[in-house]
Structure formats: C-alpha cells, structure tokens
Design an enzyme around this catalytic site. Structure first.
Site, short mmCIF file in Angstrom:
data_model
loop_
_atom_site.label_atom_id
_atom_site.label_comp_id
_atom_site.label_asym_id
_atom_site.label_seq_id
_atom_site.Cartn_x
_atom_site.Cartn_y
_atom_site.Cartn_z
N ASP A 60 0.90 -1.17 0.25
CA ASP A 60 -0.02 0.05 -0.12
C ASP A 60 1.05 1.20 0.13
OD1 ASP A 60 -3.46 0.41 1.41
OD2 ASP A 60 -2.09 1.69 0.20
C1 GLC Z 1 -4.27 4.17 -0.73
C2 GLC Z 1 -5.26 2.97 -0.03
C3 GLC Z 1 -5.28 2.04 -1.16
C4 GLC Z 1 -5.15 2.41 -2.60
C5 GLC Z 1 -3.83 3.22 -2.70
C6 GLC Z 1 -3.33 3.75 -4.02
O1 GLC Z 1 -3.60 4.71 0.56
O2 GLC Z 1 -5.02 2.41 1.25
O3 GLC Z 1 -6.61 1.25 -1.06
O4 GLC Z 1 -5.29 1.46 -3.55
O5 GLC Z 1 -3.21 4.11 -1.66
O6 GLC Z 1 -4.32 5.02 -4.15
#
Ligand code: GLC
Length: 722
Positions: free
Chosen positions: A263
């Site tokens: 993440d």
């Molecule tokens: C965010 C979220 C995740 C998302 C990623 C890219 O922090 O936790 O669900 O896909 O970043 O945007």
C-alpha cells in the site's frame, strides 16, 4: 507473443538488467492527476527513461498514458513497458453505488456486471490494473473504509471477491476491455482498534482465519492478479512485513503466484512501525515477506534493496523472483505485445458497451442497493397524485457534496438528484426543495424555510446523512451519527405532523437517535447510489421498482454495542431479562437496531415448508434445502433468503449463526415459488484447535430466514456423519 516466447523474453530481460533496472521494476510512483496518500513529488520522464520506475498510479487518460508510456518503451534502455493503476471502486465514467451499497444487493451477477463495465471504461483510458476489489470484512461502522467493502460477513465478502475479480479480469487479462484486479487490503484491516484508521489490529489467529482471510482465499481462487497488504500492524508484525501470512499462507499454502503491491508508502512506514532501522532493513523485510512492488515508498526499494543486498539481508534471486512476477504480469496484460493497448484503440473503444446500457446498469445497481428499513402504514410507495412533496435536507443531491445544495436552496435550481428523480417518477406531484441546513451548520433562515415548506406540503422526503468525505480512507468517526444541525432540522420537519420519509445518505450504518427512527414514517438507507441516483430513488419511492436491498452489516443502536455482528460466539450466560448475571448491558439492548439481512419490500412474502432432501449428510455429499415462498402482493417483487447453520455442540465453540448461502426468487403478486439451497458437507467444516479444517459428526441446526433475526427463521436439523 506465444507463452514460451514470453517466458524466454522475460528471462532474457532479467539476465540483461542491471540491479538498478531490477529495483526500478519494483518501484511504483504516482502520476500527477489525483492524490490518494501523503503529499508526493510526481514522477519525472527522466526517471522513466532511466528505468527507475516500473509502474505508475494515479495517472490515466489515453493520450496522457500514451505520452508517458512512450518514455518507457522508446526512451529507456530495455524498453520495458510500464503498467498504469488507479482506484476504481465503483466505476470510472459510469458511477455505480459505493461498494458497501452494492453489497446490499446480495447479487453476485450484478457485482460481476458492474465490474465488467468499469473494466471496459478503464481499458480505454490507459488503466491496466485496478486497485479493486476492496474485500475487507468490516464490523465496526466507526471505520471509514466500511464504505469500500462488502460488509460484515466472510461468506458474502468471498462471493463479492469472486464476482469482482471475474468481472474485472475475465479469463484473459490481455483481452479487450479487461484490467488486472487487486484484492485489498490483506488482511483484517477492518478490525483496527476502536475503529480508528491505520490503528493496530490485534486478534486471535482463529478469528483471523475464520473471518478475515476467506475473502482473499476466494480472490486467489478466482485468479486475482495482484494483492495489496494492509498498512496495519497485525499482532505485532506489520502486514507489509508479515512473511507468515504473505509468504507462508498466501504464496505457499494458497499458491498465489501473482504480484504483491504494497500500500501507499507502507514499506517506508515499517520504520515508523518500529521494525526497521532504515530503508535497507525495511526493504529487506518487505521483499522477504513477498512484497514485489514498493508503492510510493520514497524509493525504499530503489535505495534500500541494493543496501540490503550488500548487507546480506536479501538474496539476488529473491529480487529476481519479484522482477519475474512483475514482468509476468506485464506479459499477462499484453503490454509486451502492445504497450498502448488500453490507450483508446478502436477495438478497445468498441468493446465498451453503449452508454445507454451502462446507464441502465447503473440505474439497476442503484435501485438494488437501496435498503428500505422502515415503512409504517405503507407510506411508501408514493402515489402519483396532485399533491405537494417537499424535499428537504442537505443531501438531496445524493452524492454527498452538500455545499452546492445550500446555494441551490436559495432559489437557484441546481440538478438535484432527488428532486429530479421524484418529478420524473411522479409527474402529477408538485415537488419543491429547500436544503434547510448545511451538513454541520444550521441557521434561522434555513430553519424557517424548512418549517414553512414542510407546513405547506402533504409529505416530506428528508435527505440527511454524511458527505462522501465523512467516510472512506482516513474517514473514521468516533461517533458515526447524524450531525447535530441535521438532527435539529429533522425535529423541525417531524414537528409539522406530516408523513416523513427519511433518506439516509452515508458510507456506513449511522447511529441514529431513537426519536428519529420512531417518528419517521419511512426510513431508507441510500448510501451513495451513483450516476443514476435520482432516477433510482424516484423509481423506488414511487414503487416503479420494488426495493430488494438488504443490510450487509448489522446496524447498531449505539456506538457502545460496536463491534456488533450476527456471527458472535456463545456465552456461558446468555442474556435473560429477568436474570441480572447474564450477558447484557444495563443501558442499551444487545440486539442491533436492524439485523444483518434486514430490508423491506412493498410485497409481503410468506415462507413455509422448509425441508431437506436427506437428513443425513456424509463427507463429500451435498444436500438440498428447500423452502416455499408466496408473494401475497400487492406488487411483483424479489425475495432474498439466507441460510444459516448452528452447531450446538462441537470440539470448538461455534458462532451463534454461520451464513452458508443466500438465494433470491422473483415472484408476481399471488405467485408461489420454491427456493433451493445446496449445502455441501465441506461447507460445514470448521477450524479445529489447530486451525485445521475439520468435519465433525453431530447434529446441525439449519435456519432459513429473511435476515439474521431469529424471529423470522424456519428451522430444521441435519445429521452430519463422518
Ligand atoms: C491508499 C489506499 C489503497 C489505494 C492506494 C493507492 O492509501 O489504502 O486502498 O489503493 O493508496 O491509491
């Protein structure tokens, strides 16, 4: 390119790549269009040409992607294409209900169809991989990301995961109109302590394996291309560095061979978690756990992996294995053959369904997501008659952007979903609107306008709730309730002694004041229903569409009950009103305000004749559980039924109810039908003391009902023999 050629091509690339080019493939940077995490510096074309990045997120649009991809496939040494990612949770151009709302449809076919359309729209806008579906079970409405997920139950979440992965990917990710799916956020992110975003998660291994892992197992079995570990600490090991889960369970036990994408900056955050001193240690922990790509990790992999290699914290073959999986994903996406394949090619555009069809699907999904919670005196459906209908409240746009509404109520007529939807559905009615208040503030003028309009009207549709920004990531609310300003507005409206239909717009079940629930004649959870919200709400309120939505999450009376869900384990002292020393609260009920599966229809469905085709079930066998349903009218409608089991005596305590299946039946008014559930012996296995699946002989109760509320159950028993 034939599969064998792709394999050889990938091995050749790995042989030719420098270490910097290898860690570049493991680095994902953000484009400049949207921000979904802490502030960042957008990627540069130079970094792409130098091979310092292997994939991008938050940059999309066919021309923009084509321009950026050119830097990689023409300007870099090895000409390896990038892949482009975006969060598309409920549509890209055509907006479907928020996933939590869509889960209330209990319709896997619908879930797959909306994912199909979203994939087709992505695949002409340069998007190769979708950071969706989010399949985190959630049992705490304080957590803002409840809005993104499929509710409280692992069986529902697993069905949701399967449908979404198949919808996004189909069986060939290189085909037109497909994108790679990402199962996120593995796992138990929905159980953050106190419902507070990014907080640690601490639970038993049993609960983790029984509740939070099954949806991800289903996604892997459906062939999901990517998995995203959660930000969170899990029992003392951050999930991004959790080899016991990512490597030993997901990769080795489940056989997941796809790509694991961290993440946003979560590899770098291992330092803040306190398990890594520097980027070298953080990179080693994540890579050794199985994380292939470092998303926006401030170059933790790019700088940290070479250091870790020097320090003997990682092996080069582990880096190569990660690079191989990333290149295999690019091959599966067809990017080596045509790096621009999702940049608006004529065949990709042709694969997108007609706009009218997509709007109709958005309308159907919106209708199916609406949950009718209360309907006293059959105040709904609204008859089409020459009478005054007042739409009052700051959420009448059904999109959760309240600011525009208050201006609109000063005489400016903006496109208001609810007003437009009602006018279209009830052409004889005179529909008027005033916001009455903002989301968090109210003033005398607004109150007076609301009072006067309510007094002059025959019926009021009160639109209250949250804005979109009050849920979602970083959207935890310690008290997920109606803001005080809106409660004051509701009191004013209810005081006019006219019929009141309350529409709740929110990303989660809201804690509501008792007086509102008691005094409202009708109560409908609308969540955020998407592009066709107005038409759908107008059609459901007018009876053109008979509501079918059911709650995929128990609705708490009070925050004090949270976490509240139907699958709780028994207690040695079950609640008894007249016995002090039993499991209950002194100041509130144990039961939710509305049970999992609750949702009213304009039809009356009668259940009878629960039966099984054989009362004994041996390992490997499947039985049929049937129940008769009658639609007593007045309208044609669709009934959803749930099948639960209860194992009263087992070597491990078993939840009070376990959901094993749900089915639907559509019946005309006056029509009879039969719903048949198939129950396999394997469905009755549970995790024994060693958390190994086990079938245990014994008597099982089988309950079928319209929700998890036992008062509505028809029940029987079956004998499981092993
Ligand atoms: C965010 C979220 C995740 C998302 C990623 C890219 O922090 O936790 O669900 O896909 O970043 O945007």
């Amino acid at each position: 390119m034939a599969r064998s050629d792709e394999k050889a091509h990938i091995e050749r690339l790995i042989t030719e790549m420098t270490l910097e080019e290898k860690v570049g493939q493991l680095t994902m940077l953000s484009g400049e269009l949207v921000q979904t995490g802490p502030a960042y510096a957008p990627v540069t074309s130079q970094a792409i040409r130098q091979g310092r990045v292997g994939s991008l997120l938050n940059l999309w649009g066919s021309e923009r992607v084509r321009e950026v991809q050119r830097h990689a496939v023409e300007g870099s040494r090895l000409k390896i294409p990038l892949f482009f990612c975006l969060d598309v949770l409920y549509g890209l151009r055509t907006f479907f209900p928020i996933p939590f709302g869509e889960s209330c449809a209990f319709d896997p076919r619908l879930w797959e169809r909306t994912a199909r359309v979203a994939a087709q729209e992505c695949a002409v806008e340069g998007i190769d991989l979708n950071f969706s579906p989010m399949i985190d079970v959630a049992r705490d409405p304080r957590w803002g990301r409840t809005v993104e997920g499929p509710g409280e139950d692992p069986h529902v979440a697993a069905r949701f995961a399967d449908a979404k992965v198949r919808g996004f990917q189909t069986s060939d990710m290189a085909a037109e109109g497909t994108v790679a799916a990402t199962a996120k956020h593995l796992a138990a992110y929905g159980a953050v302590q106190a419902g507070r975003e990014y907080a640690p998660v601490d639970m038993s291994e049993r609960q983790f394996h029984e509740v939070y892992l099954p949806p991800f197992r289903a996604a892997v079995q459906a062939g999901v291309a990517a998995i995203m570990p959660a930000f969170t600490d899990f029992n003392g090991t951050p999930m991004t560095a959790n080899a016991a889960v990512l490597r030993d369970i997901v990769r080795r036990q489940w056989g997941f061979s796809g790509v694991m994408i961290s993440d946003y900056s979560s590899v770098a955050e291992l330092i803040a978690h306190g398990v890594a001193r520097d980027k070298g240690e953080a990179a080693a922990l994540a890579l050794n756990a199985g994380v292939d790509i470092d998303m926006m990790g401030h170059d933790t992999y790019f700088e940290g992996l070479p250091r870790a290699l020097e320090r003997g914290l990682v092996r080069l073959d582990a880096i190569d294995a990660a690079v191989r999986r990333v290149l295999q994903l690019k091959a599966k996406l067809g990017l080596f053959e045509d790096p621009y394949r999702r940049c608006g090619t004529p065949s990709a555009i042709a694969a997108v369904g007609a706009q009218r069809e997509r709007k109709e699907l958005a309308w159907e999904a919106a209708c199916r997501s609406l949950v009718l919670l209360k309907n006293d005196g059959d105040v709904l459906p609204l008859r089409d008659a020459p009478r005054a209908i007042a739409v009052i409240g700051p959420l009448a746009d059904a999109k959760g952007e309240a600011a525009a509404l208050v201006e609109a109520s000063e005489g400016g007529e903006k496109a208001l979903a609810i007003v437009d939807g009602l006018r279209a559905a009830l052409p004889q009615a005179n529909v008027a609107f005033t916001a009455g208040c903002g989301i968090e503030r109210i003033d005398t003028a607004g109150k007076e306008r609301a009072r006067r309009l309510a007094r002059e009207s025959d019926i009021i549709v009160l639109c209250v709730g949250e804005t979109l920004a009050m849920s979602g990531e970083a959207g935890s609310r310690g008290h997920p309730s109606l803001p005080a300003a809106q409660c004051e507005l509701a009191r004013i409206v209810l005081a006019q002694k006219k019929p009141v239909v309350v529409l709740l717009f929110s990303g989660r079940p809201l804690v509501l004041p008792n007086w509102l629930v008691e005094k409202a004649d009708a109560l409908m959870a609308a969540w955020f229903p998407g592009s066709e919200a107005g038409r759908a709400i107008g059609d459901v309120l007018s009876g053109r569409f008979n509501p079918v939505g059911r709650l995929s999450m128990s609705w708490p009376v009070d925050v004090g009950q949270i976490p509240i869900f139907f699958g709780m384990r028994p207690t040695g002292r079950p609640a008894a009103a007249n016995d002090h020393y039993t499991s209950k609260y002194l100041d509130m009920p144990n039961e939710p305000r509305f049970a999992f599966g609750h949702g009213l229809s304009y039809s009356r469905f009668e259940l009878s004749g629960l039966r099984v085709n054989q009362s004994k079930l041996r390992a490997g066998e499947t039985i049929e559980v049937s129940i008769d349903v009658r639609n007593d009218g007045p309208l044609a409608g669709e009934e959803t039924l749930f099948l639960f089991i209860r194992d009263q005596v087992s070597s491990v305590t078993r939840p009070l109810l376990e959901l094993k299946a749900f089915e639907k039946i559509s019946l005309a008014a006056g029509e009879n039908g039969t719903v048949c559930f198939k129950l396999a012996a394997g469905d009755l296995a549970f995790l024994d003391h060693d958390l190994a699946p086990r079938l245990e002989a014994g008597t099982l109760e089988v309950h079928v009902g319209q929700s998890a509320d036992a008062d509505g159950f028809l029940s029987t028993q079956i004998e499981l023999t092993t």
